[in-house]
Scaffold this active site. Sequence first.
Site, PDB file in Angstrom:
ATOM      1  CB  THR A 144      -7.115   3.448   5.555  1.00 20.81           C
ATOM      2  OG1 THR A 144      -8.524   3.369   5.763  1.00 20.81           O
ATOM      3  CG2 THR A 144      -6.834   4.541   4.541  1.00 20.81           C
ATOM      4  CD  GLU A 145      -1.726   4.519   7.523  1.00 19.74           C
ATOM      5  OE1 GLU A 145      -0.760   4.179   6.813  1.00 19.74           O
ATOM      6  OE2 GLU A 145      -1.985   5.699   7.807  1.00 19.74           O
ATOM      7  CB  SER A 146      -1.130  -2.144   6.478  1.00 25.06           C
ATOM      8  OG  SER A 146      -2.043  -2.762   7.387  1.00 25.06           O
TER       9      SER A 146
END
Length: 640
Positions: free
Chosen positions: A493-495
């Site tokens: 989700t982040e990167s």
Amino acid sequence: MRLFLTAGLLLFAGTSLAATTAQRDAFRDALAAAQQGRLDSQPGLRTQLQGYPLYDYLTAAELRYRLDTNAAPALDSRIQTFVNNHPDLPPAESLRRNWLPSLARRNRWSLLLENTRDSDGSTATCRAVNARIKLGQAPTDAALELWRVGRSQPDACDPVFAWLEQRGLRGPEEILRRARLAVLEGQFGLTRYLGRKLPDNLAARTDQWLGVAEIPSNLAYSQPGLDGDITVFAFKRLALRDLDKAADLLSPLAERLDLDATQRHEMKRYVALLYAQEHKPQALVWFARMDHSRMTDDDHALGWEIRAAIYQQRWPLVVDAITDLPPALVDEEEWRYWHARALEEMGRTQQARTIYAPLAGERSYHGYLAADALDQDYSLNERPLTVQAAARARVEARPALERARELRALSMDHQAGLEWNAVIDDLDQAALAQAARIAHEWGWHSRAIITLAKSDYWDDLDIRYPTPYDAAVRQFADDNGLDPAYVFAIMRTESLFQPEIRSSAGAVGLMQLLPGTARLVARRMDAARPSSSALTIPEINIQLGSGYLAQMLERWDGNIAMASASYNAGPGRIERWLPRQTMDPTIWIANIPYTETRNYVQRAMSHMTVFQSRLHEQIVPLNERIDAVQPGYGDETASR
């Protein structure tokens, strides 16, 4: 890990390890020489790299060096030829953009116009309009378009604005017009600057506008004649500071200033949204007062009207609001779930099950909630992508693919990404899907995931949910008492598994850690103090990211939804969003005020489900994984 990926790329290239390594080493040396203007003194490097996929990068670097040191008409001709001959080469595009200001400095106006594109930005547009002026044209409309914006323009626009003034086209009315736009953009310094150029009677109007825009409480004393749009702008600023005061002022203000229906609607809409995002029951009153014929294309307001009813658990209102949605919205998974949930809460179980059943067959956050409601297993719907030789051949025929592969092997991922964009530009869906498969084979997971989504193919879970850095994830998840599927979900989700990515806010690496946060986590974990660059090392980032995630879980007594929200938005904001009494977590998640954070939590929970399957874990249903949200002192927030 890097050596492993490089070896994989070499095998895919179909060349010998020694020869390819030698060429890559030579390219690094040649590129450095070209960037410093020394390549002509090393002819052997050129010879060695003839036919190498990145050979044209050397020419671009050499031309860029010469442009910075000795620009001349002969060089312009070389650059023009190079740019024209390499329309899809990223360094040729970069060279063109750097060439434009040089052409302007040397008054090469025709060449500047020929090589400026609409996508080049406001500075280039200003140069191009100035070029037309210098060539004897009269680009009045284009010049006025640059002037009529409510923000400061680049210095390159100054000659254009001077030309407008010389021709009598930038008189007091035009200045006042721009000053008004500046107020509406919140550019109060620009408004003052422009006001000083106006005669006293017009400058007084800018003072009036600033009086309410900067001090919104002055709206209570405003007199008829105040600009309606500026009134709405100031009203919104007042609502952010004192919502109840703004709500009380709305009707008398609208009457006194004779605001039109559109302006009144916008003010009511803003009040309703703020009350909804502050989780106040007044939201439903204000939504009821709105003219819903003006909301048919207003997805944001329609969504918050439903969320406000969900938060207050006014289930008949939820059903009515969803039933009245435009057809394009009513079929969205979120509203299908809440329609069924509201019917279930009202005791209309069979109708609810009719809606739940097809939704429960979908691989999504709300699909999983529907499956929980029916006590069914989750449907992951995996369909691996098959090789389509013809479609793959169309991808492999593009020269940019080979360049992207080489740049990846050289750890020049930014440049590789630019080449990848050239690879997939204008590809059909079948070819896009095969391009995604190629990127996956290279271990380039971010591009594989994005490209597969672009192809509208969603069911190859091997490509969409890879598990790189598996050993590190498992080790640090275990050290921190985390499910490794949760760490993978946050990382994706982040990167999208990009170890060197940096956000505009300064977050770094796979789990997007702010350097300050990472140092605090390291101190608490008694780990080495990391530098910003160290956070691009996967093992360090995963260690500290897992540690921070564990801290968020500890802060919220193991509530995984609240921990995820904290990881995205910060724990301080979460405290302000706490309900006044224990709340069903799905209701709380649906009403997270920040759209980004609300979507983030839902994606993380959905991704975790798939990763539990990918890691051969038992899939824990959402209704067992996410705990109720406990009350706090909060429930006060600003709009986002």
